[in-house]
Scaffold this active site. Structure first.
Site, PDB file in Angstrom:
ATOM      1  N   HIS A 125       0.871  -1.182   0.000  1.00 15.71           N
ATOM      2  CA  HIS A 125       0.000   0.000   0.000  1.00 15.71           C
ATOM      3  C   HIS A 125       0.908   1.233   0.000  1.00 15.71           C
ATOM      4  CE1 HIS A 125      -2.836   2.917   1.797  1.00 15.71           C
ATOM      5  NE2 HIS A 125      -3.814   2.085   1.461  1.00 15.71           N
ATOM      6  N   GLN A 206      -4.719  -4.865   7.288  1.00  9.58           N
ATOM      7  CA  GLN A 206      -5.798  -5.765   6.855  1.00  9.58           C
ATOM      8  C   GLN A 206      -5.844  -7.054   7.671  1.00  9.58           C
ATOM      9  OE1 GLN A 206      -8.114  -4.881   4.843  1.00  9.58           O
ATOM     10  NE2 GLN A 206      -7.192  -3.033   3.982  1.00  9.58           N
ATOM     11  N   LYS A 229     -10.365   0.006  10.828  1.00 10.24           N
ATOM     12  CA  LYS A 229     -10.597  -1.195  10.020  1.00 10.24           C
ATOM     13  C   LYS A 229     -10.989  -2.383  10.893  1.00 10.24           C
ATOM     14  CE  LYS A 229      -7.234   0.149   6.484  1.00 10.24           C
ATOM     15  NZ  LYS A 229      -8.009   0.551   5.315  1.00 10.24           N
TER      16      LYS A 229
END
Ligand code: PLP
Length: 434
Positions: A125, A206, A229
């Site tokens: 990312h 993630q 998240k």
């Protein structure tokens, strides 16, 4: 589907999910961008502002003591969440991005010099790329990459030896790719790096809320994740670092709260973590995050991980059966087991480390249809997807595409929602005459 948890029932914990979008029931499949917030997290924030709001570490009055206790309790909870050795190894940040920037500028400025190498992977990312480019420019260090194989989105480990050389000073890698769904073998990569004395950072944006994370079992030196998240509020995140590394790093920002004493010409800094938390921090954020971590662990992250994989594998198989579709990321491993052993295969009694494989998202392109068109039409049907480069532009270039459409799942999503999503994809294909 896993029958130990009533996944559909968990939707009721999320007030936002009970709504129609463009007249259709909302199917929220943009969880890799941000997750939704359960009532317990919203309540924790409201309770804090209605009862305990004050500045931390400063006042001697009751409200300040309560706010400080809540803030520090969240730090201890975060340590437990990722099995850190102690709460002092937990630094509150704004999110993964800030955590990586902190390491790049503080550890990087002190330890990198011209000729050194920063090793990344080709699937990072921008958050785990741009900060390293910035510090490389400042120090003269170079950046090298572990290559990605292609559409199947795996790291080409046959090339690892040629890039993991003694000139590498830090190896910073993503745990789960937000664009491909790849779960990287981070424990193995960190073990290989450690043999050469290389410092490691794992981007857990993630992974932290999707599977049990044990930073000691992974064997990394730094681990960063974002609260938003994992069902927590926006603007709060965690950077974990080994205490001996944190204590040897210079502060990232200067100001109040991070000092022992200040003179007109010199300042003595507090040890970690406070030396890295200059100024009034986000106080409600850790308190909301604490509620989110309790909530997730009451469900069980090993259950969440299984459910994620079941949904992703189901979605992958259904999409793969369509014509004119290109799928990205690893193929699901049939009967993929949740590995209850350490990276060496020995059960250690610590938290389980999952096998490398595919996480809870599917990334795809329909022939001759722009990803943005897929997302716009899906939105009209109430299905929230993501289309674009997903902040992984170099990876997109490598794959020869500008963007992909992505559906990313969380535990409150259901198989019925995946069926609806696939139906919508088929409708979009028909709309474009395919
Ligand atoms: C793999 C990965 N790393 C880092 C980030 C950055 O996270 P944040 O924007 O919360 O700092 C994201 C966000 O999508 C991500 O998916």
């Amino acid at each position: 589907m896993n029958n130990t948890v009533d996944w559909a029932k968990l939707q009721a914990d999320f007030p936002i999910l009970d709504q129609k979008v463009h007249g259709k029931p909302l199917v929220y499949f943009d969880n890799a961008a941000t997750s939704q917030k359960p009532r317990v997290v919203i309540d924790a924030l409201v309770h804090y502002y209605e009862h305990d709001n004050a500045n931390v570490h400063r006042g001697i009055h009751e409200l300040s003591n309560r706010a400080t206790a809540g803030y520090e309790a969240a730090r201890a909870r975060a340590a437990k969440f990722i099995n850190a050795r102690c709460a002092d190894e937990i630094i509150f940040t704004r999110g993964t991005t800030e955590g990586i920037n902190l390491v790049a500028s503080s550890w990087g400025a002190k330890n990198l010099k011209s000729g050194d190498v920063i090793l990344l992977t080709e699937m990072e990312h921008h958050s785990n790329l741009v900060p390293w480019q910035m510090i490389a420019r400042r120090t003269g260090a170079k950046i090298a990459y572990v290559p990605v194989t292609g559409d199947d989105g795996l790291l080409d480990l046959s090339k690892l030896e040629s890039v993991l050389t003694p000139r590498v000073k830090i190896f910073s890698m993503v745990h789960i790719s937000n664009s491909l769904g790849t779960v990287n073998p981070v424990a193995e990569l960190c073990a290989r790096a450690r043999k050469l004395g290389i410092v490691t950072l794992v981007d857990g944006a993630q992974s932290a809320g999707h599977l049990p994370v044990d930073v000691q079992a992974i064997g990394c030196d730094f681990f960063a994740f974002s609260g938003h998240k994992i069902c927590g509020p926006t603007g709060i995140g965690v950077l974990w670092g080994r205490q001996e590394l944190l204590d040897a790093m210079p502060p990232y920002q200067g100001g109040g709260e991070m000092i022992l004493s200040v003179g007109y010409d010199k300042t003595e800094f507090k040890p970690a973590p406070h030396r890295f938390e200059a100024g009034t921090p986000d106080i409600s954020g850790p308190i909301g995050l604490h509620a989110a971590m309790d909530y997730l662990d009451a469900i069980g992250r090993e259950n969440i991980w299984r459910h994620d994989q079941e949904l992703a594998n189901y979605a992958y198989e259904k999409l793969a059966a369509l014509k004119n579709i290109r799928l990205f990321g690893p193929k699901p491993v049939v009967g993929q087991a949740f590995c209850l052993s350490s990276p060496s295969g020995q059960f250690t009694g610590k938290m389980p480390v999952p096998l490398p494989g595919r996480a809870g998202l599917v990334s795809f392109l329909l022939k001759d249809v722009h990803a943005h068109d897929v997302v716009t039409l899906a939105d009209q049907a109430g299905v929230a997807l993501r289309g674009g480069h997903h902040c992984t532009q170099p990876l997109m270039h490598k794959l020869g595409v500008e963007s992909t459409a992505r559906a990313s799942f969380y535990f409150y999503n259901t198989q019925a929602e995946v069926d609806r999503f696939v139906e919508v994809v088929e409708e979009i294909q028909k709309f474009f005459g395919q």
